[in-house]
Motif scaffolding. Sequence first.
Motif, PDB file in Angstrom:
ATOM      1  N   VAL A   1       0.905  -1.187  -0.152  1.00  0.00           N
ATOM      2  CA  VAL A   1       0.070  -0.143  -0.091  1.00  0.00           C
ATOM      3  C   VAL A   1       0.991   1.284  -0.024  1.00  0.00           C
ATOM      4  N   THR A   2       0.441   2.430   0.031  1.00  0.00           N
ATOM      5  CA  THR A   2       0.924   3.653   0.176  1.00  0.00           C
ATOM      6  C   THR A   2       1.094   3.959   1.475  1.00  0.00           C
ATOM      7  N   VAL A   3       2.391   4.688   1.542  1.00  0.00           N
ATOM      8  CA  VAL A   3       2.529   5.121   3.404  1.00  0.00           C
ATOM      9  C   VAL A   3       1.279   6.110   3.580  1.00  0.00           C
ATOM     10  N   ASP A   4       0.965   7.006   2.676  1.00  0.00           N
ATOM     11  CA  ASP A   4      -0.098   7.890   2.994  1.00  0.00           C
ATOM     12  C   ASP A   4      -1.228   7.087   3.443  1.00  0.00           C
ATOM     13  N   SER A   5      -1.795   5.722   3.101  1.00  0.00           N
ATOM     14  CA  SER A   5      -2.896   5.295   3.448  1.00  0.00           C
ATOM     15  C   SER A   5      -2.644   4.714   4.951  1.00  0.00           C
ATOM     16  N   ILE A   6      -1.636   4.279   5.444  1.00  0.00           N
ATOM     17  CA  ILE A   6      -1.227   4.105   6.654  1.00  0.00           C
ATOM     18  C   ILE A   6      -1.236   5.171   7.667  1.00  0.00           C
ATOM     19  N   GLU A   7      -0.945   6.292   7.071  1.00  0.00           N
ATOM     20  CA  GLU A   7      -1.071   7.783   7.937  1.00  0.00           C
ATOM     21  C   GLU A   7      -2.360   8.007   8.279  1.00  0.00           C
ATOM     22  N   ILE A   8      -3.256   7.862   7.197  1.00  0.00           N
ATOM     23  CA  ILE A   8      -4.562   8.120   7.533  1.00  0.00           C
ATOM     24  C   ILE A   8      -5.191   7.250   8.354  1.00  0.00           C
ATOM     25  N   LEU A   9      -5.031   5.823   8.678  1.00  0.00           N
ATOM     26  CA  LEU A   9      -5.242   5.030   9.381  1.00  0.00           C
ATOM     27  C   LEU A   9      -4.924   5.260  11.036  1.00  0.00           C
ATOM     28  N   THR A  10      -3.644   5.435  10.760  1.00  0.00           N
ATOM     29  CA  THR A  10      -3.047   5.635  12.151  1.00  0.00           C
ATOM     30  C   THR A  10      -2.899   6.879  12.826  1.00  0.00           C
ATOM     31  N   GLY A  11      -2.882   7.959  12.009  1.00  0.00           N
ATOM     32  CA  GLY A  11      -2.821   9.230  12.520  1.00  0.00           C
ATOM     33  C   GLY A  11      -1.219   9.732  12.808  1.00  0.00           C
ATOM     34  N   ILE A  12      -0.617   8.929  12.271  1.00  0.00           N
ATOM     35  CA  ILE A  12       1.026   9.132  12.655  1.00  0.00           C
ATOM     36  C   ILE A  12       1.725   9.822  11.454  1.00  0.00           C
ATOM     37  N   ASP A  13       2.774  10.690  11.526  1.00  0.00           N
ATOM     38  CA  ASP A  13       3.482  11.337  10.437  1.00  0.00           C
ATOM     39  C   ASP A  13       4.713  10.611  10.380  1.00  0.00           C
ATOM     40  N   PHE A  14       4.816   9.816   9.261  1.00  0.00           N
ATOM     41  CA  PHE A  14       6.059   9.001   9.108  1.00  0.00           C
ATOM     42  C   PHE A  14       7.108  10.003   8.107  1.00  0.00           C
ATOM     43  N   TYR A  15       8.217   9.739   8.304  1.00  0.00           N
ATOM     44  CA  TYR A  15       9.485  10.243   7.456  1.00  0.00           C
ATOM     45  C   TYR A  15       9.158  11.995   7.383  1.00  0.00           C
ATOM     46  N   TYR A  16       8.760  12.454   8.393  1.00  0.00           N
ATOM     47  CA  TYR A  16       8.498  13.957   8.157  1.00  0.00           C
ATOM     48  C   TYR A  16       9.777  14.633   8.070  1.00  0.00           C
ATOM     49  N   GLU A  17      10.936  13.977   8.493  1.00  0.00           N
ATOM     50  CA  GLU A  17      12.339  14.646   8.335  1.00  0.00           C
ATOM     51  C   GLU A  17      12.990  14.950   6.738  1.00  0.00           C
ATOM     52  N   LEU A  18      12.141  14.203   6.043  1.00  0.00           N
ATOM     53  CA  LEU A  18      12.739  14.166   4.516  1.00  0.00           C
ATOM     54  C   LEU A  18      12.135  15.541   3.774  1.00  0.00           C
ATOM     55  N   ASP A  19      12.909  15.944   2.930  1.00  0.00           N
ATOM     56  CA  ASP A  19      12.339  17.215   2.128  1.00  0.00           C
ATOM     57  C   ASP A  19      10.864  16.725   1.761  1.00  0.00           C
ATOM     58  N   ASP A  20       9.889  18.032   1.847  1.00  0.00           N
ATOM     59  CA  ASP A  20       8.843  17.877   1.716  1.00  0.00           C
ATOM     60  C   ASP A  20       8.309  17.220   0.344  1.00  0.00           C
ATOM     61  N   ILE A  21       9.086  17.648  -0.736  1.00  0.00           N
ATOM     62  CA  ILE A  21       8.744  17.369  -2.044  1.00  0.00           C
ATOM     63  C   ILE A  21       8.958  15.643  -2.217  1.00  0.00           C
ATOM     64  N   LEU A  22      10.052  15.209  -1.736  1.00  0.00           N
ATOM     65  CA  LEU A  22      10.445  13.717  -1.666  1.00  0.00           C
ATOM     66  C   LEU A  22       9.519  13.076  -0.886  1.00  0.00           C
ATOM     67  N   GLU A  23       9.177  13.570   0.340  1.00  0.00           N
ATOM     68  CA  GLU A  23       8.167  12.763   1.189  1.00  0.00           C
ATOM     69  C   GLU A  23       6.911  12.415   0.515  1.00  0.00           C
ATOM     70  N   GLU A  24       6.268  13.608   0.025  1.00  0.00           N
ATOM     71  CA  GLU A  24       5.000  13.242  -0.732  1.00  0.00           C
ATOM     72  C   GLU A  24       5.100  12.529  -1.900  1.00  0.00           C
ATOM     73  N   LYS A  25       6.328  12.346  -2.727  1.00  0.00           N
ATOM     74  CA  LYS A  25       6.398  11.468  -3.579  1.00  0.00           C
ATOM     75  C   LYS A  25       6.526  10.220  -3.198  1.00  0.00           C
ATOM     76  N   LEU A  26       7.433   9.956  -2.432  1.00  0.00           N
ATOM     77  CA  LEU A  26       7.741   8.551  -1.875  1.00  0.00           C
ATOM     78  C   LEU A  26       6.281   7.757  -1.056  1.00  0.00           C
ATOM     79  N   GLU A  27       5.449   8.896  -0.206  1.00  0.00           N
ATOM     80  CA  GLU A  27       4.584   8.236   0.403  1.00  0.00           C
ATOM     81  C   GLU A  27       3.256   7.987   0.078  1.00  0.00           C
ATOM     82  N   SER A  28       3.049   8.624  -1.367  1.00  0.00           N
ATOM     83  CA  SER A  28       2.114   8.498  -2.312  1.00  0.00           C
ATOM     84  C   SER A  28       2.156   7.273  -3.383  1.00  0.00           C
ATOM     85  N   LYS A  29       3.433   6.731  -3.358  1.00  0.00           N
ATOM     86  CA  LYS A  29       3.854   5.739  -4.371  1.00  0.00           C
ATOM     87  C   LYS A  29       3.576   4.543  -3.883  1.00  0.00           C
ATOM     88  N   HIS A  30       2.672   3.507  -4.705  1.00  0.00           N
ATOM     89  CA  HIS A  30       2.129   2.137  -4.262  1.00  0.00           C
ATOM     90  C   HIS A  30       3.341   1.540  -4.508  1.00  0.00           C
TER      91      HIS A  30
END
Length: 234
Positions: A205-234
């Motif tokens: 699954v995507t990391v985004d989907s896990i964040e929605i279920l858990t309410g946890i912000d994962f890998y927020y230390e990454l650059d915002d653009i990179l974080e968005e790209k990686l966490e939305s990728k299946h």
Amino acid sequence: MIKTLILLFIPFICFGQLKFLPKKSKGNCVVEHTYYSLSYVEKHEQAEWVHYRLDSIMLKGIEKREDHDFKQDKTFKSKSAHKDDIKFSVDGYQRGHLAPFKDMMIDSISAAESFYMSNISPQKKDFNGREWRKLENHVRSLAKKNEIYVTTGAVLSCDLESIGQKNKVSVPKLFYKIIYDDKNKKMTAYLMPNKKLESFKNYRVTVDSIEILTGIDFYYELDDILEEKLESKH
């Protein structure tokens, strides 16, 4: 001799400096052990996430599982669940590691810490011993090639049943695992029901989907653009 000793201690120090820790969501406290950190949720008597780094060096340990036993984690004020709270013969669940023993075999300290009950969740036998184990083996195969970061835990919600006589331990319906290769900027995630499954590969699954279920912000230390790209990728 002094210079040699200093060099020998450098890897140990580095192991304790974890990057990419998630933010706690439901957790009452973040507990730092030598080789992994976790966010403990007293209401559910288990961790909402466990986070650690893993590489080929960590996997060269020779510790034996029979030399270690499950034990209550007393390193934080409220303490964890007791090992007797999860009994397979009584409840039909096994004590499932979040940070697996085989990932923590480098020395007796890490091996012993992996058996803290703060690192344990109730898992069905057909889940823990089959596809969850295969996913853990897959993670180790990745770590043999490159250093990776692993974040794993249960989805803790208010509708979970509980077991345990000393402490009420919630029984998760879902478990997740997120693997991040910082060198190659690759991230994969799995979300798996706590039951007998066909193949863990079907639960990517995507990391985004896990964040929605858990309410946890994962890998927020990454650059915002990179974080968005990686966490939305299946």
